[in-house]
Design a protein around this motif. Sequence first.
Motif, mmCIF file in Angstrom:
data_model
loop_
_atom_site.group_PDB
_atom_site.id
_atom_site.type_symbol
_atom_site.label_atom_id
_atom_site.label_comp_id
_atom_site.label_asym_id
_atom_site.label_seq_id
_atom_site.Cartn_x
_atom_site.Cartn_y
_atom_site.Cartn_z
ATOM 1 N N LEU A 44 -16.035 -85.852 26.694
ATOM 2 C CA LEU A 44 -17.298 -86.457 26.296
ATOM 3 C C LEU A 44 -17.523 -86.201 24.814
ATOM 4 N N PHE A 45 -17.859 -87.248 24.084
ATOM 5 C CA PHE A 45 -18.162 -87.122 22.652
ATOM 6 C C PHE A 45 -19.638 -87.397 22.417
ATOM 7 N N LEU A 46 -20.277 -86.479 21.685
ATOM 8 C CA LEU A 46 -21.639 -86.701 21.203
ATOM 9 C C LEU A 46 -21.497 -87.126 19.749
ATOM 10 N N ILE A 47 -21.953 -88.329 19.432
ATOM 11 C CA ILE A 47 -21.791 -88.822 18.060
ATOM 12 C C ILE A 47 -23.156 -89.167 17.465
ATOM 13 N N THR A 48 -23.344 -88.722 16.236
ATOM 14 C CA THR A 48 -24.629 -88.950 15.557
ATOM 15 C C THR A 48 -24.394 -89.107 14.060
ATOM 16 N N PRO A 101 -10.034 -76.157 28.547
ATOM 17 C CA PRO A 101 -10.055 -76.743 29.888
ATOM 18 C C PRO A 101 -10.939 -77.993 29.934
ATOM 19 N N SER A 102 -10.677 -78.862 30.869
ATOM 20 C CA SER A 102 -11.526 -80.052 31.054
ATOM 21 C C SER A 102 -12.738 -79.669 31.906
ATOM 22 N N PRO A 103 -13.854 -80.352 31.757
ATOM 23 C CA PRO A 103 -14.096 -81.419 30.795
ATOM 24 C C PRO A 103 -14.427 -80.844 29.416
ATOM 25 N N ARG A 104 -13.833 -81.463 28.391
ATOM 26 C CA ARG A 104 -14.100 -80.998 27.028
ATOM 27 C C ARG A 104 -15.261 -81.807 26.437
ATOM 28 N N LEU A 105 -16.154 -81.098 25.750
ATOM 29 C CA LEU A 105 -17.248 -81.764 25.046
ATOM 30 C C LEU A 105 -16.988 -81.630 23.549
ATOM 31 N N PHE A 106 -17.296 -82.687 22.817
ATOM 32 C CA PHE A 106 -17.106 -82.672 21.359
ATOM 33 C C PHE A 106 -18.351 -83.232 20.679
ATOM 34 N N ALA A 107 -18.584 -82.778 19.452
ATOM 35 C CA ALA A 107 -19.610 -83.401 18.606
ATOM 36 C C ALA A 107 -18.919 -84.006 17.395
ATOM 37 N N SER A 108 -19.537 -85.043 16.856
ATOM 38 C CA SER A 108 -18.951 -85.676 15.668
ATOM 39 C C SER A 108 -20.014 -86.469 14.905
#
Length: 300
Positions: A44-48, A101-108
């Motif tokens: 999951l990517f959080l993009i802002t 490990p999954s699920p991986r969370l990312f911010a960008s």
Amino acid sequence: MDTITPVLCDSNLYKYKGFCFYKEFMKPEFVDSLQDFQIRNDDLFLITYPKSGTIWTQQILSLIYSEGYRNGTEQIETTEIVPWIECQFMSDEIMDHNSRPSPRLFASHLSYRFVPQGLKMRKAKIIYVMRNPKDVINSLYHFEAMASYAKTSPDFDHFFKKFLDGEVFAGSWFDHVHGWCTHRDQFNILFIKYEDMIMDLRSVVKQMCKFLGKELDEEALDIVVKRASFNEMKKDPLANKEDLPEEFYNVKKGKFMRKGTIGDWKNTMTVAQSEVFDTIFQEKMGDLDIEFIWDNKEKA
Ligand code: PPS
């Protein structure tokens, strides 16, 4: 390779493919290498764009995904749960995302052009949070004063022009939001507005949970909403990043949890500046079906 150009008003930044990066934290080769970053289906990517509600949403995602975070036993930074994909600052070690490990969370904060190819194939999910840009300008202006690595503008008018020219970190707000909105079909993406979070956080959290396929019972939802409220986060040293070294942020000059409202731009922007902004907003964003709440009074 595309040309790398200096940003005249801020020597800490460089422009590359229309985006402004901090020299110290992001090298063009690294940014380009992200194209090949291996995406997993359950990432999951959080993009802002900066100052649009990133830390708030990192907090919400940490609460949704981590039971320990919800019951207060997990005292770790949200940036460890939802780390940045494009930055290597804060730690000398580059986080090895492949071993996570999954699920991986990312911010960008990246524009749609720079994100890994796998995302463009609708592998994985993206939550894109946007905020009315007058409040973004205002928040970013105040942030400049506390970010030790940013070149502080002599006054708001100088900063306002810099922002309109896209000569701030992450480049033009207009390009960022316009790009993500017009390329939405390439991605598995949920758009969220900061103002909707302010008005009805519970509904937005439910919307996020539905998109993420997460089922939280009413009690868990209550906890998420409470622990992600501005007042709770304001008194949380972790949310305020008080442990970060002064070489990055001088917390005596400002706070990450500053005001957390809609319409604070009116305390910084003149009527004339606001009118200039409205004209440019119409020119650049008029083709999109996008509306913002600009003022607290519109909330009712
Ligand atoms: S950053 O540095 O780009 O990651 O900043 P970002 O987190 O995107 O945005 C910071 C602004 O978000 C506000 N904020 C909140 N508002 C309401 N409720 C909660 N819980 C919350 N958490 C963060 C924060 O106060 C910044 O906005 P301003 O207008 O400066 O107060």
